[in-house]
Design an enzyme around this catalytic site. Structure first.
Site, PDB file in Angstrom:
ATOM      1  N   THR A 189       0.874  -1.177   0.000  1.00  0.00           N
ATOM      2  CA  THR A 189       0.000   0.000   0.000  1.00  0.00           C
ATOM      3  C   THR A 189       0.909   1.224   0.000  1.00  0.00           C
ATOM      4  O   THR A 189       2.077   1.136   0.367  1.00  0.00           O
ATOM      5  CB  THR A 189      -0.888   0.040   1.263  1.00  0.00           C
ATOM      6  OG1 THR A 189      -0.023   0.151   2.394  1.00  0.00           O
ATOM      7  CG2 THR A 189      -1.729  -1.208   1.396  1.00  0.00           C
ATOM      8  N   LYS A 443     -15.362  16.000  12.070  1.00  0.00           N
ATOM      9  CA  LYS A 443     -16.242  15.752  13.214  1.00  0.00           C
ATOM     10  C   LYS A 443     -16.551  17.087  13.878  1.00  0.00           C
ATOM     11  O   LYS A 443     -15.775  17.605  14.665  1.00  0.00           O
ATOM     12  CB  LYS A 443     -15.585  14.765  14.169  1.00  0.00           C
ATOM     13  CG  LYS A 443     -15.445  13.405  13.510  1.00  0.00           C
ATOM     14  CD  LYS A 443     -14.742  12.385  14.364  1.00  0.00           C
ATOM     15  CE  LYS A 443     -14.676  11.069  13.590  1.00  0.00           C
ATOM     16  NZ  LYS A 443     -13.401  10.421  13.620  1.00  0.00           N
ATOM     17  N   TRP A 448     -20.890  14.200  11.865  1.00  0.00           N
ATOM     18  CA  TRP A 448     -19.888  14.008  10.817  1.00  0.00           C
ATOM     19  C   TRP A 448     -20.261  14.773   9.548  1.00  0.00           C
ATOM     20  O   TRP A 448     -21.416  14.793   9.132  1.00  0.00           O
ATOM     21  CB  TRP A 448     -19.756  12.525  10.473  1.00  0.00           C
ATOM     22  CG  TRP A 448     -19.064  11.710  11.543  1.00  0.00           C
ATOM     23  CD1 TRP A 448     -18.763  12.122  12.823  1.00  0.00           C
ATOM     24  CD2 TRP A 448     -18.610  10.363  11.443  1.00  0.00           C
ATOM     25  NE1 TRP A 448     -18.145  11.116  13.508  1.00  0.00           N
ATOM     26  CE2 TRP A 448     -18.036  10.015  12.697  1.00  0.00           C
ATOM     27  CE3 TRP A 448     -18.623   9.414  10.427  1.00  0.00           C
ATOM     28  CZ2 TRP A 448     -17.490   8.765  12.943  1.00  0.00           C
ATOM     29  CZ3 TRP A 448     -18.076   8.156  10.677  1.00  0.00           C
ATOM     30  CH2 TRP A 448     -17.510   7.843  11.920  1.00  0.00           C
TER      31      TRP A 448
END
Ligand code: ADP
Length: 547
Positions: A189, A443, A448
């Site tokens: 990754t 947040k 959210w």
């Protein structure tokens, strides 16, 4: 009682043999580093793969050994893709766009015994060679003798020429049969959170992924297709296209390192490409070129997009102006990579044009074989109402269970679920929509806000080329959205004109508190917005301003 059916292990060499035997005349066309077009067939590719397997044996490679590649999409890379796993070794694709320190770390972590590299990476190899001398015994330049570079390497590390190796090897190799759970490929990754981590695919996971990816409601590659994977083969197996193409007998058109709009348009038209796959940034470049030059894509029937959220503008422009649908897929290195694909269900038949467009923005529904769910902070499953958003989890036979070097099962919870790091909604039809990376969600006062939703609206501004929303710390609300926009070259963008776009589209409390106009935004090695860098620059923006 066991069934009485044959149980040949699933294997990558079987895919190649299938393509060579049943679709032997279908083509593989490659734009080389030198700029010319190389063409041959699946049948010739299979023969060269056998030679390469012999050459690898000659280099001392055996089952389980890691064979590194630093290469673009092209026929030699494809040969390593098939020859290494075919002999039970592991094809380790390395992203050349990473920082050289990360590349050296990855090569050492993987323990690559041999490195195959294109000549465009000669300088990179020279720089990292002293740091990888403990593991790499030979560097094979993927070119012919006439284009061999001068490359000083540390003592004990051989410099070899790919074509010389192939020409000097026999094609009498017979593909062996072995356990389908044998490792086949390794991909790290990009390490946006800490050091890169290795995902180790198996023959079984690769074949199952290829079967599912090729279903009619997913990539759906056909023998009559000519597929151009723009997504690099060093980035999650080019989304499995090299395997899926062999499975269906499709022809492959490989762009090499030429990924700009004009090069892609020329290659697509010259080679009569029918399907293509890549990230939104590439499609943006292609769209700008088409609009600027007045050229069209004569044979492309579908554009597959993934890797990051697709700006609505792309779907609209390619659909309306060029009559080409943009199909949305979602996945990640840990999922081989395809997890979901956006294709309609019966419930969508009655949608009007606006509804169809809204649907196209979603990342899609799960591929059969996998399962997904969204959960809240206490791991409780959230409803599929298209509104509730939570952490997206996934499981299935082509999802990683542990990273390379870690124990099996260490990357998943007790139920086998892998936490994707994405935040999503799922609607009653099972259509998933990514609203954020969990580390990017804002947040604000316990609620959210989706940074992707805000970014998509910002880039609908005619003079904005790119936008990023980050969570900036706030004395009252914990975090508030801060929007950064990059104007088109030569254009002027006012914050007010961007803000006006949000009218009626999002709740008032979602609006960015401030909009900054900047010259450019930082990107990761895979072309995604580098929000970590933006956060470290801007996370205290409101705190500083309001103190
Ligand atoms: P990395 O995580 O190292 O950047 P990946 O290519 O594995 O590399 O990225 C996977 C991530 O990319 C996903 O978790 C998701 O956040 C994002 N992504 C992939 N496809 C899409 C998509 N269609 N829409 C939005 N985000 C996507």
């Amino acid at each position: 009682m066991l069934g009485l059916m044959q149980s040949q292990p699933l294997s990558i060499s079987a895919l190649l043999r299938h393509a060579a035997r049943h679709h032997g005349t279908c083509e593989i066309v490659s734009k080389t580093v030198e700029g010319d077009l190389h063409r041959y067939t699946w049948s010739e590719a299979e023969r060269r793969c056998r030679r390469l397997a012999r050459a690898l044996q000659g280099l001392g490679i055996s089952a389980g050994d890691r064979v590194g590649t630093l290469a673009w999409n092209g026929y030699r890379h494809l040969e390593v893709y098939y020859a290494a796993p075919g002999m039970a070794a592991i094809c380790h694709t390395i992203n050349p766009r990473l920082h050289p320190d990360d590349i050296a770390y990855i090569v050492n972590h993987a323990g690559d015994a041999v490195l195959f590299a294109e000549t465009s990476f000669t300088g990179l190899i020279e720089a990292i060679a002293p740091h990888i001398a403990g593991t790499v015994r030979a560097v094979v330049m993927m070119t012919d003798p006439a284009h061999m570079p001068v490359l000083p390497l540390p003592a004990g590390m051989k410099l070899l020429c790919y074509d010389t190796l192939i020409d000097g090897s026999d094609d009498d190799y017979a593909w062996p049969s072995f356990d389908e759970n044998t490792a086949s490929a390794l991909c790290y990754t990009s390490g946006t959170t800490g050091r890169p981590k290795g995902v180790l695919y198996s023959h079984r996971s690769t074949l199952l992924h290829a079967y599912a990816a090729n279903l009619a409601d997913a990539l759906a590659l056909r023998a009559i297709d000519r597929v151009l994977p723009v997504v690099p083969m060093f980035h999650v197996n080019a989304w499995g296209v090299p395997y899926a193409a062999a499975m269906s007998g499709a022809s492959l058109v490989m762009p090499g390192r030429h990924l700009d709009g004009p090069s892609l348009e020329t290659l697509m038209n010259q080679e009569r490409v029918t399907v293509t796959a890549g990230v939104p940034t590439v499609w943006m470049g292609l769209l700008q070129h088409l609009r600027g030059s007045g050229t069209r894509l004569d044979t492309v029937k579908r554009i597959i997009t993934g890797g990051s959220a697709c700006p609505p503008l792309l779907i609209e422009a390619f659909g309306r102006e060029y009559g080409i649908p943009v199909e949305h897929a979602w996945g990640m290195t840990e999922i081989s990579p395809i997890g979901t694909y956006n294709r309609p269900k019966p419930a969508h038949e009655a949608l009007d044009e606006a509804g169809v467009f809204q649907l196209a923005l979603k990342q899609g529904r799960i591929l059969p074989g996998l399962d997904m769910k969204i959960v809240d902070g206490e791991d409780r499953e959230l409803p599929w109402d298209g509104v509730a958003f939570g952490d997206l989890k996934i499981r299935g036979p082509w999802v990683t269970s542990g990273y390379y070097g870690d124990p099996p099962g260490s990357a998943v919870d007790a139920g086998g679920w892998f936490m994707t790091g994405d935040v999503a909604t799922i609607d009653p039809n099972g259509m998933m929509e990514i609203t954020d990376r969990s580390k990017d969600v804002i947040k604000s006062g316990g609620e959210w806000i989706s940074s992707i939703t805000l970014e998509n609206i910002a880039v609908s501004h005619p003079d904005v080329v790119e936008a990023a929303v980050i969570a900036a710390r706030h004395p009252k609300w914990d975090e508030r959205p801060l929007l950064l926009v990059v104007p088109k070259p030569g254009a002027t963008v006012t914050p007010e004109s961007v803000l006006a776009l949000y009218e009626g589209k999002v709740a008032k409390w979602w609006l960015p508190d401030e909009i900054l106009v900047v010259d450019a935004l930082p990107h990761t090695a895979t072309g995604k917005l580098q929000k970590t860098a933006l956060r470290s620059t801007y996370q205290d923006y409101y705190l500083t301003k309001l103190s």
